[in-house]
Structure formats: structure tokens, C-alpha cells
Design a protein around this motif. Structure first.
Motif, mmCIF file in Angstrom:
data_model
loop_
_atom_site.group_PDB
_atom_site.id
_atom_site.type_symbol
_atom_site.label_atom_id
_atom_site.label_comp_id
_atom_site.label_asym_id
_atom_site.label_seq_id
_atom_site.Cartn_x
_atom_site.Cartn_y
_atom_site.Cartn_z
ATOM 1 N N ALA A 1 2.100 9.089 -20.162
ATOM 2 C CA ALA A 1 2.407 7.808 -19.522
ATOM 3 C C ALA A 1 2.450 7.959 -18.004
ATOM 4 N N LEU A 2 3.037 9.037 -17.519
ATOM 5 C CA LEU A 2 3.107 9.258 -16.077
ATOM 6 C C LEU A 2 1.721 9.486 -15.490
ATOM 7 N N ALA A 3 0.862 10.181 -16.224
ATOM 8 C CA ALA A 3 -0.513 10.405 -15.750
ATOM 9 C C ALA A 3 -1.294 9.092 -15.695
ATOM 10 N N VAL A 4 -1.058 8.201 -16.635
ATOM 11 C CA VAL A 4 -1.713 6.886 -16.618
ATOM 12 C C VAL A 4 -1.288 6.123 -15.371
ATOM 13 N N VAL A 5 0.006 6.107 -15.085
ATOM 14 C CA VAL A 5 0.513 5.406 -13.902
ATOM 15 C C VAL A 5 -0.100 6.009 -12.632
ATOM 16 N N TYR B 1 0.809 -1.217 0.000
ATOM 17 C CA TYR B 1 0.000 0.000 0.000
ATOM 18 C C TYR B 1 0.850 1.278 0.000
ATOM 19 N N ASN B 2 1.795 1.383 0.920
ATOM 20 C CA ASN B 2 2.626 2.594 0.969
ATOM 21 C C ASN B 2 3.487 2.753 -0.281
ATOM 22 N N PRO B 3 4.130 1.695 -0.790
ATOM 23 C CA PRO B 3 4.857 1.868 -2.054
ATOM 24 C C PRO B 3 3.930 2.313 -3.207
ATOM 25 N N CYS B 4 2.711 1.832 -3.201
ATOM 26 C CA CYS B 4 1.747 2.254 -4.217
ATOM 27 C C CYS B 4 1.466 3.756 -4.075
ATOM 28 N N PHE B 5 1.348 4.230 -2.844
ATOM 29 C CA PHE B 5 1.154 5.655 -2.577
ATOM 30 C C PHE B 5 2.343 6.445 -3.113
ATOM 31 N N VAL B 6 3.549 5.955 -2.856
ATOM 32 C CA VAL B 6 4.754 6.621 -3.348
ATOM 33 C C VAL B 6 4.730 6.718 -4.880
ATOM 34 N N VAL B 7 4.403 5.618 -5.545
ATOM 35 C CA VAL B 7 4.345 5.614 -7.012
ATOM 36 C C VAL B 7 3.275 6.592 -7.498
ATOM 37 N N ALA B 8 2.136 6.622 -6.832
ATOM 38 C CA ALA B 8 1.053 7.524 -7.239
ATOM 39 C C ALA B 8 1.490 8.981 -7.183
ATOM 40 N N VAL B 9 2.062 9.394 -6.058
ATOM 41 C CA VAL B 9 2.422 10.811 -5.943
ATOM 42 C C VAL B 9 3.634 11.175 -6.795
ATOM 43 N N LEU B 10 4.605 10.267 -6.885
ATOM 44 C CA LEU B 10 5.771 10.594 -7.711
ATOM 45 C C LEU B 10 5.421 10.643 -9.193
ATOM 46 N N SER B 11 4.624 9.703 -9.655
ATOM 47 C CA SER B 11 4.266 9.717 -11.079
ATOM 48 C C SER B 11 3.373 10.914 -11.403
ATOM 49 N N GLY B 12 2.472 11.269 -10.495
ATOM 50 C CA GLY B 12 1.648 12.457 -10.718
ATOM 51 C C GLY B 12 2.474 13.732 -10.738
ATOM 52 N N THR B 13 3.392 13.843 -9.802
ATOM 53 C CA THR B 13 4.247 15.036 -9.727
ATOM 54 C C THR B 13 5.182 15.116 -10.930
ATOM 55 N N ALA C 1 -6.478 13.385 -10.828
ATOM 56 C CA ALA C 1 -5.644 12.470 -11.620
ATOM 57 C C ALA C 1 -6.252 12.250 -13.006
ATOM 58 N N SER C 2 -7.564 12.116 -13.073
ATOM 59 C CA SER C 2 -8.243 11.975 -14.372
ATOM 60 C C SER C 2 -8.084 13.235 -15.208
ATOM 61 N N GLY C 3 -8.205 14.378 -14.558
ATOM 62 C CA GLY C 3 -8.017 15.646 -15.262
ATOM 63 C C GLY C 3 -6.605 15.809 -15.786
ATOM 64 N N GLN C 4 -5.631 15.352 -15.031
ATOM 65 C CA GLN C 4 -4.238 15.423 -15.493
ATOM 66 C C GLN C 4 -4.034 14.535 -16.712
ATOM 67 N N LEU C 5 -4.629 13.352 -16.689
ATOM 68 C CA LEU C 5 -4.529 12.466 -17.852
ATOM 69 C C LEU C 5 -5.204 13.093 -19.063
ATOM 70 N N LEU D 1 4.884 20.710 -17.834
ATOM 71 C CA LEU D 1 5.571 22.010 -17.874
ATOM 72 C C LEU D 1 6.753 21.990 -18.836
ATOM 73 N N ALA D 2 7.437 20.856 -18.899
ATOM 74 C CA ALA D 2 8.571 20.704 -19.817
ATOM 75 C C ALA D 2 8.106 20.398 -21.231
ATOM 76 N N ARG D 3 6.791 20.236 -21.389
ATOM 77 C CA ARG D 3 6.157 19.939 -22.673
ATOM 78 C C ARG D 3 6.677 18.629 -23.263
ATOM 79 N N SER D 4 6.779 17.639 -22.373
ATOM 80 C CA SER D 4 7.253 16.315 -22.757
ATOM 81 C C SER D 4 6.086 15.354 -22.931
ATOM 82 N N ARG D 5 6.177 14.498 -23.926
ATOM 83 C CA ARG D 5 5.146 13.478 -24.137
ATOM 84 C C ARG D 5 5.082 12.458 -23.011
ATOM 85 N N ALA D 6 6.119 12.375 -22.211
ATOM 86 C CA ALA D 6 6.127 11.455 -21.076
ATOM 87 C C ALA D 6 5.008 11.781 -20.090
ATOM 88 N N ALA D 7 4.455 12.977 -20.174
ATOM 89 C CA ALA D 7 3.380 13.384 -19.267
ATOM 90 C C ALA D 7 2.207 12.422 -19.311
#
Length: 145
Positions: free
Chosen positions: A86-90, A59-71, A128-132, A78-84
Motif C-alpha cells: 500500500a505504501l509503495a502504491v502511494v 506540490y511540496n506536500p505531494c513531495f513529502v507524501v511521496a518520499v515518506l510513503s516510499g521510505t 518507485a515501480s520497482g519497489q511496488l 524490511l519489517a516484512r509487513s504487508r503494508a509495504a
């Protein structure tokens, strides 16, 4: 033309900054939860402590992945990267996993009620849905690439 970036509107940049600030708040919240456990949100009840102690080890590692991938996804916007995207999906998937577990495998709603238990998770999932959505729109319109 593939690979050509177009000028992003001001509202897009403002939304990306807001998402980055939200992500940083999430990182702070995550660190607090890892440090303080159930007391991270203030005085915890006996129920809160028992619930937190019973969370699975993932659970806690999942929380870490959620906040880090969202951030990182917001920073990628902001960097205008397409990686945004994939990270939003995660980020969205891990949010769904976390809260899905909390609502399906615990008695949280029965104990605290729907309004108290589901209010904030709904906000988190909506952001999170809005970010995606935003990252996909940015890719379609050539604001990232």
C-alpha cells in the motif's frame, strides 16, 4: 497457508536496505527543497526560481507524501509487513502526479530539453515501480504478511 511467512532470500533484504537508503536520500532532498526552494540542487537559474515559485501549493506536500510513503514502504519491506504494498502504491502515485504536473503543465522540457528534464524523474519513477513490484512479489511469496 494464509498468514504464514516464508524465509526471504538475501537479495530481497539487500534490495529493501537499498530502497530504505534511497528513501532516506529522498527525505533529505525533500527537506532541502522545503528549506532552500529552487537552490536545493545547487545554484539555481532565474528560470529555476521562477518555476519553483510558480508551483501549486499542493506540490511540496505531494513531495513529502511521496518520499515518506516510499521510505516507510521500504522500512515495511524490511519489517516484512504487508503494508509495504500500500505504501509503495502511494509513493508511485504521488511520483506520477508530481512529475506528470511538471511535464504537462510547465515548459520545463521546452526550456531544458528532454534529456535534462526527464532523466532523473525517469529514474525516480523506475525505482518507485520497482519497489511496488518487489512488495507485490514479497506478498505473493509469503515474505511479508
Amino acid at each position: 497457508m494464509a498468514g504464514v511467512r516464508h524465509r526471504a532470500p538475501g537479495w530481497f533484504l539487500a534490495a529493501a536496505v537499498a530502497l530504505l537508503l534511497w528513501g532516506l536520500l529522498g527525505c533529505y532532498s525533500c527537506v532541502q527543497q522545503l528549506r532552500l526552494g529552487a537552490d536545493a540542487m545547487g545554484s539555481a537559474t532565474a528560470y529555476d526560481r521562477t518555476l519553483y515559485a510558480s508551483l501549486p501549493t499542493w506540490y511540496n506536500p505531494c513531495f513529502v507524501v511521496a518520499v515518506l510513503s516510499g521510505t516507510m514502504g521500504a522500512a515495511a519491506l524490511l519489517a516484512r509487513s504487508r503494508a509495504a504494498t500500500a505504501l509503495a502504491v502511494v509513493a508511485l502515485l504521488t511520483v506520477v502526479i508530481m512529475f506528470g504536473y511538471m511535464f504537462a503543465a510547465t515548459d520545463l522540457i521546452a526550456h531544458k530539453g528532454v534529456a535534462t528534464a526527464a532523466g532523473f524523474p525517469i529514474v525516480v519513477a523506475a525505482i518507485a515501480s520497482g519497489q511496488l513490484w518487489l512488495s507485490r512479489q514479497a506478498a505473493r511469496r509469503g515474505w511479508t504478511g
